[in-house]
Design a protein around this motif. Structure first.
Motif, mmCIF file in Angstrom:
data_model
loop_
_atom_site.group_PDB
_atom_site.id
_atom_site.type_symbol
_atom_site.label_atom_id
_atom_site.label_comp_id
_atom_site.label_asym_id
_atom_site.label_seq_id
_atom_site.Cartn_x
_atom_site.Cartn_y
_atom_site.Cartn_z
ATOM 1 N N THR A 123 0.859 -1.184 0.000
ATOM 2 C CA THR A 123 0.000 0.000 0.000
ATOM 3 C C THR A 123 0.894 1.232 0.000
ATOM 4 O O THR A 123 1.757 1.378 0.873
ATOM 5 C CB THR A 123 -0.915 0.026 1.241
ATOM 6 O OG1 THR A 123 -1.798 -1.097 1.192
ATOM 7 C CG2 THR A 123 -1.741 1.301 1.281
ATOM 8 N N VAL A 182 -1.333 -6.525 -10.105
ATOM 9 C CA VAL A 182 -1.409 -5.392 -9.182
ATOM 10 C C VAL A 182 -0.032 -5.103 -8.595
ATOM 11 O O VAL A 182 0.581 -5.959 -7.962
ATOM 12 C CB VAL A 182 -2.425 -5.667 -8.050
ATOM 13 C CG1 VAL A 182 -2.433 -4.508 -7.054
ATOM 14 C CG2 VAL A 182 -3.826 -5.862 -8.626
ATOM 15 N N GLY A 194 -5.310 -0.617 1.915
ATOM 16 C CA GLY A 194 -5.342 -0.439 0.463
ATOM 17 C C GLY A 194 -6.687 0.031 -0.056
ATOM 18 O O GLY A 194 -7.742 -0.321 0.477
ATOM 19 N N GLU A 215 -6.375 4.101 1.774
ATOM 20 C CA GLU A 215 -7.766 4.455 2.083
ATOM 21 C C GLU A 215 -7.853 5.669 2.994
ATOM 22 O O GLU A 215 -8.765 6.482 2.889
ATOM 23 C CB GLU A 215 -8.425 3.245 2.769
ATOM 24 C CG GLU A 215 -9.905 3.366 2.998
ATOM 25 C CD GLU A 215 -10.452 2.093 3.635
ATOM 26 O OE1 GLU A 215 -10.307 1.951 4.876
ATOM 27 O OE2 GLU A 215 -10.992 1.240 2.905
ATOM 28 N N GLN A 258 -7.447 1.915 -4.082
ATOM 29 C CA GLN A 258 -7.416 1.683 -5.531
ATOM 30 C C GLN A 258 -6.218 0.835 -5.933
ATOM 31 O O GLN A 258 -5.083 1.098 -5.528
ATOM 32 C CB GLN A 258 -7.366 3.025 -6.263
ATOM 33 C CG GLN A 258 -7.336 2.907 -7.782
ATOM 34 C CD GLN A 258 -7.260 4.272 -8.450
ATOM 35 O OE1 GLN A 258 -7.607 5.297 -7.855
ATOM 36 N NE2 GLN A 258 -6.816 4.297 -9.694
ATOM 37 N N ALA A 259 -6.461 -0.202 -6.745
ATOM 38 C CA ALA A 259 -5.384 -1.057 -7.246
ATOM 39 C C ALA A 259 -4.685 -0.386 -8.421
ATOM 40 O O ALA A 259 -5.331 0.113 -9.333
ATOM 41 C CB ALA A 259 -5.945 -2.408 -7.674
ATOM 42 N N TYR A 298 -1.326 -0.482 -4.096
ATOM 43 C CA TYR A 298 -2.637 0.125 -3.855
ATOM 44 C C TYR A 298 -2.434 1.540 -3.338
ATOM 45 O O TYR A 298 -1.476 1.809 -2.604
ATOM 46 C CB TYR A 298 -3.418 -0.667 -2.801
ATOM 47 C CG TYR A 298 -3.825 -2.062 -3.233
ATOM 48 C CD1 TYR A 298 -5.035 -2.280 -3.894
ATOM 49 C CD2 TYR A 298 -2.996 -3.154 -2.971
ATOM 50 C CE1 TYR A 298 -5.413 -3.568 -4.287
ATOM 51 C CE2 TYR A 298 -3.366 -4.441 -3.361
ATOM 52 C CZ TYR A 298 -4.572 -4.634 -4.019
ATOM 53 O OH TYR A 298 -4.929 -5.900 -4.413
ATOM 54 N N SER A 299 -3.318 2.437 -3.718
ATOM 55 C CA SER A 299 -3.350 3.726 -3.030
ATOM 56 C C SER A 299 -3.927 3.463 -1.637
ATOM 57 O O SER A 299 -4.456 2.384 -1.383
ATOM 58 C CB SER A 299 -4.223 4.724 -3.793
ATOM 59 O OG SER A 299 -5.568 4.267 -3.860
#
Length: 428
Positions: free
Chosen positions: A6, A32, A20, A38, A22-23, A35-36
């Protein structure tokens, strides 16, 4: 394969983000990468940290000292560039494409360091120009004195140059003694995050001089004041929306946008197919279409050529583009990689569909396009695409629609005045 990490924002001296969201997928095979996060950063804290800690730390140094830091930072990153090349590979970039982003970014650090050391004094004040008399009797005079802005710079950057795009804005901001908050495009933010981590690990950045936002800017722009600035690189549509943010207007916050323009290359009326310049023209149009898969602001979107040579140009361009091997850049012989993301693949596909309302396709995916490499079927590849405008003077079309990929449109002209009129239609 281990779980994707992440990405984290760097806010107020600490890394934020555990969960995490957005993938972010590899442009080469779709797996992948990261991840951005949260969690939403506290932008009030970010701005306050920049104003208090960032400004204090930066202005404790002078121009010469900040210039020296930029040089040291460039040397530090240069020693670690191979890990950036390995990561940049997943953005679909060839080694040559990544060179522009990685080495180009480092070059801006060196350039501004040199400029600071050669052209700026010690201290934090620049006397600009001589005294100017303001009255006939010589009783009054004025002179310009430049000092650092006591504010924060917010840099919102585009996806296509996640390293260079950030460093070219960071370098002059840092030299000027202004802390900055960087917001990269999410799709390639894994590269920007990697560079910011290296910059932070170097120990050369004063606290608060650089902060990083992964994901949305939330209410960041609503927290800016008149001494702050915003710089934006990206689409003209997004620039127009951000520019009218109520708080930016209310506080007269300077907003500088580097938006897209539809560049062109004009083949002169005196150049014939047997001239050396003709071959140079063909080579340059093809090179601009395929370098970084055409994802450059400088890419040639419109090839404007004499009507009597339109067929010869079309034939030679098709021949040259057919020889371009597209696929995973790690495969020997590959000259063009993928678009930077699957979102871009969808966007360029839609833009080409729009262009075909006023153009005919001379070369594209239907001409036997097969990327090479393992897993490329899930990649964000796009075929070099050459179009021909049916009526170069028609509204819309390639003068107004940009397919930000390996796409260019041929346009015919009868005389140079017509060529210049067509060129001006691209704006920007």
């Amino acid at each position: 394969m281990s779980a994707a990490p992440t990405l984290q924002s760097f806010i107020a001296g600490r890394w934020i983000g555990q969960h995490g969201a957005q993938a972010l997928r590899s442009a080469l095979d779709g797996h992948v990468l990261a991840y951005s996060h949260e969690e939403r950063p506290d932008f009030a804290e970010a701005v306050d940290f920049a104003r208090v800690q960032g400004l204090k730390q930066l202005l404790a140094m002078d121009f010469q000292q900040r210039a020296a830091r930029l040089k040291a930072l460039a040397l530090y990153l240069a020693e670690r560039k191979e890990q950036l090349y390995a990561l940049s590979h997943h953005s679909g970039a060839t080694r040559a494409d990544s060179w522009i982003d990685i080495e180009g970014g480092n070059a801006t650090l060196f350039a501004y360091s040199s400029m600071g050391r050669r052209e700026l004094p010690s201290g934090n004040l620049v006397h600009e120009g001589p005294a100017i008399p303001l009255g006939k009797q010589g009783h009054f005079a004025g002179s310009h004195i430049l000092v650092p802005r006591a504010g924060v710079a917010v840099h919102i950057n585009a996806f296509n140059f996640p390293i260079w795009g950030m460093l070219e804005k960071f370098a002059p901001t840092f030299l000027a003694g202004m802390p900055c908050i960087v917001k990269p495009a999410t799709s390639t933010s894994y590269l920007t995050e990697a560079v910011v981590r290296l910059m932070n690990e170097s120990g050369l950045l004063p606290a608060g001089s650089l902060q990083l936002v992964i994901g949305s800017t939330g209410d960041l722009l609503e927290r800016l004041q008149g001494q702050d600035v915003v710089t934006f690189t990206g689409s003209a549509d997004t620039a127009a929306k951000l520019r009218v943010t109520p708080n930016l207007i209310r506080n007269s916050v300077p907003f500088n946008a580097e938006a897209d323009s539809l560049n062109c290359a004009i083949l002169g009326p005196d150049v014939s197919p047997d001239c050396e310049e003709f071959e140079l023209y063909i080579k340059e149009v093809a090179r601009e279409m395929t370098t970084k898969a055409g994802q450059k602001c400088t890419a040639i979107r419109r090839a404007i050529v004499p009507a009597r040579h339109i067929d010869a140009v079309a034939t030679r361009l098709r021949e040259r583009l057919r020889k371009v091997v597209v696929g995973d850049p790690s495969v020997e012989g590959v000259r063009m990689g993928a678009l930077a993301s699957h979102d871009q693949q969808r966007d360029v596909t839609e833009r080409v569909r729009q262009l075909l309302a006023t153009c005919e396709q001379l070369l594209g995916a239907s001409d036997g396009f097969t990327p090479v490499g393992d897993g490329v079927a899930e990649g964000a590849f796009f075929a070099p695409t050459l179009l021909l405008a049916r009526d170069p003077h028609a509204e819309g079309g390639a003068h107004d629609i940009e397919a930000f990929g390996p796409v260019s449109t041929l346009m015919a002209y009868d005389d140079l005045d017509e060529a210049l009129a067509l060129a001006a239609r691209g704006k920007g």
